[in-house]
Design an enzyme around this catalytic site. Structure first.
Site, short mmCIF file in Angstrom:
data_model
loop_
_atom_site.label_atom_id
_atom_site.label_comp_id
_atom_site.label_asym_id
_atom_site.label_seq_id
_atom_site.Cartn_x
_atom_site.Cartn_y
_atom_site.Cartn_z
N ARG B 64 0.79 -1.25 0.00
CA ARG B 64 0.00 0.00 0.00
C ARG B 64 0.81 1.28 0.00
O ARG B 64 0.24 2.36 0.01
CB ARG B 64 -0.98 0.04 1.19
CG ARG B 64 -1.84 -1.20 1.37
CD ARG B 64 -2.67 -1.51 0.16
NE ARG B 64 -3.62 -2.61 0.42
CZ ARG B 64 -4.18 -3.32 -0.54
NH1 ARG B 64 -3.93 -3.08 -1.81
NH2 ARG B 64 -5.03 -4.29 -0.23
N ASN B 94 0.24 -2.34 -7.44
CA ASN B 94 -1.00 -1.54 -7.45
C ASN B 94 -1.02 -0.50 -6.33
O ASN B 94 -1.96 -0.42 -5.54
CB ASN B 94 -2.23 -2.45 -7.36
CG ASN B 94 -2.31 -3.23 -6.06
OD1 ASN B 94 -1.30 -3.53 -5.46
ND2 ASN B 94 -3.52 -3.53 -5.63
N HIS B 179 -2.41 -12.51 -12.69
CA HIS B 179 -3.64 -12.77 -11.93
C HIS B 179 -4.67 -13.14 -13.00
O HIS B 179 -5.05 -12.30 -13.81
CB HIS B 179 -4.00 -11.48 -11.17
CG HIS B 179 -5.42 -11.34 -10.71
ND1 HIS B 179 -5.73 -11.01 -9.41
CD2 HIS B 179 -6.61 -11.45 -11.35
CE1 HIS B 179 -7.04 -10.93 -9.27
NE2 HIS B 179 -7.60 -11.19 -10.44
N HIS B 232 -2.26 -16.90 -7.23
CA HIS B 232 -3.41 -17.42 -6.46
C HIS B 232 -4.43 -18.25 -7.24
O HIS B 232 -5.55 -17.83 -7.47
CB HIS B 232 -4.13 -16.29 -5.72
CG HIS B 232 -4.35 -15.04 -6.54
ND1 HIS B 232 -4.88 -15.04 -7.80
CD2 HIS B 232 -4.10 -13.74 -6.23
CE1 HIS B 232 -4.94 -13.79 -8.25
NE2 HIS B 232 -4.48 -12.99 -7.31
N ASP B 305 -0.98 -13.33 -0.75
CA ASP B 305 -1.85 -12.27 -1.30
C ASP B 305 -2.33 -11.36 -0.16
O ASP B 305 -3.48 -10.94 -0.12
CB ASP B 305 -3.05 -12.84 -2.07
CG ASP B 305 -3.76 -11.77 -2.90
OD1 ASP B 305 -3.24 -10.65 -3.00
OD2 ASP B 305 -4.84 -12.07 -3.45
N HIS B 309 -6.68 -3.93 4.50
CA HIS B 309 -7.67 -2.85 4.33
C HIS B 309 -8.04 -2.31 5.70
O HIS B 309 -8.13 -3.08 6.67
CB HIS B 309 -8.93 -3.36 3.62
CG HIS B 309 -8.70 -3.71 2.18
ND1 HIS B 309 -8.43 -2.77 1.23
CD2 HIS B 309 -8.71 -4.91 1.54
CE1 HIS B 309 -8.27 -3.37 0.05
NE2 HIS B 309 -8.42 -4.67 0.22
#
Lengths: 312, 428
Positions: B64, B94, B179, B232, B305, B309
């Protein structure tokens, strides 16, 4: 038969005897709405909140009248005119309303499981008035109540449910209720909207409406949304009407005394022809009338009314 | 300062070692591995009854930073990793901005140097802004420190772009990770499509949305003769495709997460947003197939993974919650308890899947093995330690774990990175 539930979140987790208790209580309340003074002093001083995050005509009005006929106060909350438009969360909305000392929350929400989520942090009774495509328990109860009024039973009746099963909370709650009480349920619609896995709920599936209607006792039509056509669940409204609209010619394939039901709002001329919608075989307005009795029964049993009060 | 680890059960799949040995560490490197080392200058770490393994490497982490530091930072994520037994973690691109250029890669590495307790290996994007249209400057970014390339949760939809990426990656000799998801098929789905999605009224993500892309990627990798790593893997069909591909010697490796192995779609009856993850928790049948895939060597790597959050983001209606499970601090104990303790896989196979193989995929020659000259990254386990997962004790900034309250047997107790003890459980 006692009813020991704090919330009504769905039909799926109810036992057949709990469902029967709710339906029987509904009969006691049906008469009250036909009185000159349509009110019983059961829940004086209680506060019920209609917490609607989606548009609704029937369900919201029906709950409101049911609460009022039980003498409780009701607060109508509509998300469009609330701080939800400012971005207030469901949790904060509910907790603020609860701080006003309310007893029962009736929740309509576009997200499946929203009423379940609310029960994890609130003290009030919670009634699911429709959560996403998941459940709409009072609709299934009023539908079953209507069928029982007309047919005197549910066991072994052939009930054909037609339309957008995949996205319908009405279909789900009806499937759970009717199969628990012994009806034979047949789901009909285009394969894209009637997944085969639904068979695991104990129903049959047919993609041919004409065939499915043979020997039907009850025909339940569901609203089809044009949005589904835009996502290619079926090619066109015209083709949908050709295959799955209930019209007089098709209706004649069912039993002579077959009843027609629809949870509303109807798309006249799409899933149901106007002449059938307004015919004597149509239970559509009866369903609405019965909705109040059933919702009075639900409020009454959840909020712990006493047996004798109904008779008084 | 030298460090001498004595009497540990050393498991090193790279050298097929499983015996009680001593390990001597000096200046960040392993200098000696043998029975009964004595060194008066070394600090001694007694490891009898403990397993000593090459440091665990998580190939799939979301840190993050930069951009969403309220969820996790490189510092908190690396502390979570150390507590979870990982000495190295590879972070997905990301972030905000997306890690699609050398500057961002170098920024992540400089932040890591300042604040991380573990090794941080950036994975850069395959395409600019993960938009699947223009390839990133892979050679430049690899030189800046990226160990692999992936568009992560916005997988490359255009097969021509994916083909080019695979061909081009030969230059940098680092793997492309995909992915596998056809976003058209998953649309706005939230859980595995099947009986339970119909029961709970939650929009489904079909298995086929993963499988068509697994199949495409295998076909492209075969054509390009370039290794591809599949993130994954979650469905039975994917396991079957990968098995067939391996039989045909297509250069593919695949990872599986603990949550896909130990949870199913049936658990979503609570509508707990902590169970919302992409790919979604699949059916019992898929889980059985993933287990077979692990046992038969069709699946190569355990990865977390790790997707932190913030509390409020997950404390909401299921539909509105973001996808992701916090995984760094639970993965090792989950696998030890559910697979190793039950003898479904050996401890050596476990270490291979979480250290040896990830090091080899990333071409980290000095990691993933315990031999003189290797980096002194070690994970020490107590296979008998009983723990209860408590999200409130997490080092991660976030708490979004569906495993809260699970009682597990087997845990990482000491984590050593570059010869330095970065985590030690008090009563190990």
């Amino acid at each position: 038969m006692p009813f020991n539930q704090k919330h009504l979140l769905g039909i799926e987790h109810l036992s057949p005897s709990e469902i029967t208790t709710l339906l029987e209580a509904g009969e006691s309340f049906l008469e009250i709405s036909t009185r000159e003074v349509k009110k019983v002093p059961i829940f004086r001083g209680k506060t019920i909140v209609n917490l609607f995050f989606e548009p609704s005509t029937r369900t919201r009005s029906s709950f409101e009248l049911a609460a009022k006929r039980l003498s409780s106060d009701i607060l109508n909350f509509s998300s469009q005119s609330s701080s939800v438009v400012k971005g207030e969360s469901l949790k904060d909305t509910v907790r603020n309303l609860e701080a006003m000392n309310v007893d029962t929350l009736i929740i309509r929400h576009s997200c499946s499981g929203a009423p379940h989520y609310v029960t994890t942090f609130c003290q009030s009774h919670v009634i699911n008035a429709g959560d996403g495509p998941h459940e709409h328990p009072t609709q299934a109860l009023l539908d079953a109540f209507t069928i029982k009024q007309e047919k005197k039973k549910l066991e072994n009746l052939k009930v054909v449910i037609v339309g957008d099963i995949l996205h319908s909370r009405v279909a789900r709650s009806n499937i759970f209720l009717l199969t628990k009480l012994g009806a034979h349920v047949v789901l009909v619609g285009p394969p894209s909207l009637v997944p085969v896995e639904f068979k695991k709920f104990g129903v049959d599936i047919d993609y041919n409406l004409d065939r499915a209607l043979e020997k039907a006792d009850v025909i339940m039509m569901l609203r089809i949304q044009s949005e589904r056509q835009q996502k290619n669940y079926f090619p066109s409204i015209r083709e949908y009407i050709n295959l799955y609209s209930l019209n007089p010619k098709r209706y004649r394939r069912a039993k002579k005394d077959a009843i027609i039901m629809h949870p509303g709002p109807i798309n006249r001329g799409v899933e149901l022809s106007t002449d059938l919608a307004d015919s004597a075989k149509s239970m559509i307005l009866k369903q609405v009338e019965h909705g109040i009795a059933i919702r009075m029964a639900v409020l009454y049993l959840l909020m712990g009314g006493k047996e004798r009060e109904i008779i008084d | 300062m030298k460090l001498l680890i004595k009497n540990g059960r050393v498991i090193d799949p790279a050298s097929r070692t499983d015996e009680t040995l001593d390990i001597l560490i000096d200046r960040g490197k392993i200098t000696e591995v043998k029975d009964k080392i004595e060194d008066k200058d070394a600090r001694v770490l007694e490891a009898s009854r403990l397993v000593v393994a090459p440091g665990f490497i998580d190939m799939h982490t979301h840190l993050r930073e930069p951009g969403q530091e309220y969820k996790e930072t490189i510092k908190t994520g690396s502390r979570a990793a150390a507590k979870g037994g990982f000495t190295s973690i590879a972070c997905m691109p990301n972030t905000q901005p997306v890690n699609d250029n050398r500057g961002t890669t170098e920024y992540i590495l400089s932040q890591a140097k300042k604040s991380a307790v573990t090794n941080i290996f950036p994975i850069a994007a395959v395409s600019k802004e993960q938009k699947g249209k223009i390839l990133t400057d892979m050679a430049d970014i690899a030189e800046g420190g990226a160990v692999a390339f992936s568009d992560d949760g916005n997988p490359v939809a255009n097969s021509q772009i994916m083909r080019r990426a695979l061909e081009y990656s030969k230059i940098v000799d680092t793997p492309v990770i995909d992915h596998c998801e056809d976003k058209q098929l998953s649309e706005d789905g939230m859980m595995h499509e099947g009986y339970y999605s119909y029961l709970f009224g939650l929009k489904g993500i079909p298995s086929t949305s993963e499988e068509v892309m697994v199949s495409r990627n295998l076909s492209l990798a075969r054509k390009a003769e370039t290794p591809i790593h599949l993130a994954h893997i979650s469905t039975k069909g994917s396991v079957e495709f990968i098995q067939q591909a391996k039989e045909k010697k297509i250069p593919v490796t695949a990872e599986v997460t603990p949550h896909h192995l130990f949870l199913t779609d049936a658990s979503l009856k609570t509508y707990d947003p902590n169970l919302k993850v992409n790919p979604p928790l699949r059916s019992e049948e898929d889980v059985q197939s993933l287990m077979e895939g692990v046992k038969k060597g069709i699946l190569d790597v355990f990865a977390t993974d790790h997707a932190p959050h913030a509390f409020d983001e997950k404390d909401t209606e299921f539909d509105l919650a973001p996808f992701g499970i916090n995984g760094l601090e639970t993965a090792v104990s989950l696998i030890l308890d559910r697979l190793v303790k039950k003898n479904l896989i050996s401890i050596s196979r476990f270490v291979q899947m979480i250290s040896t193989t990830p090091a080899s995929i990333f071409k980290l020659e000095n990691k993933g093995n315990i031999s003189p000259g290797a980096d002194a990254d070690l994970t020490i386990l107590n296979l008998h330690k009983e723990i209860t997962v408590d999200v409130n004790q997490f080092e991660s900034k976030s708490r979004n774990s569906p495993f809260h309250g699970w009682k597990l047997r087997g845990a990482p107790v000491i984590t050593i990175v570059g010869g330095k003890i970065v985590y030690s459980l008090q009563k190990h």
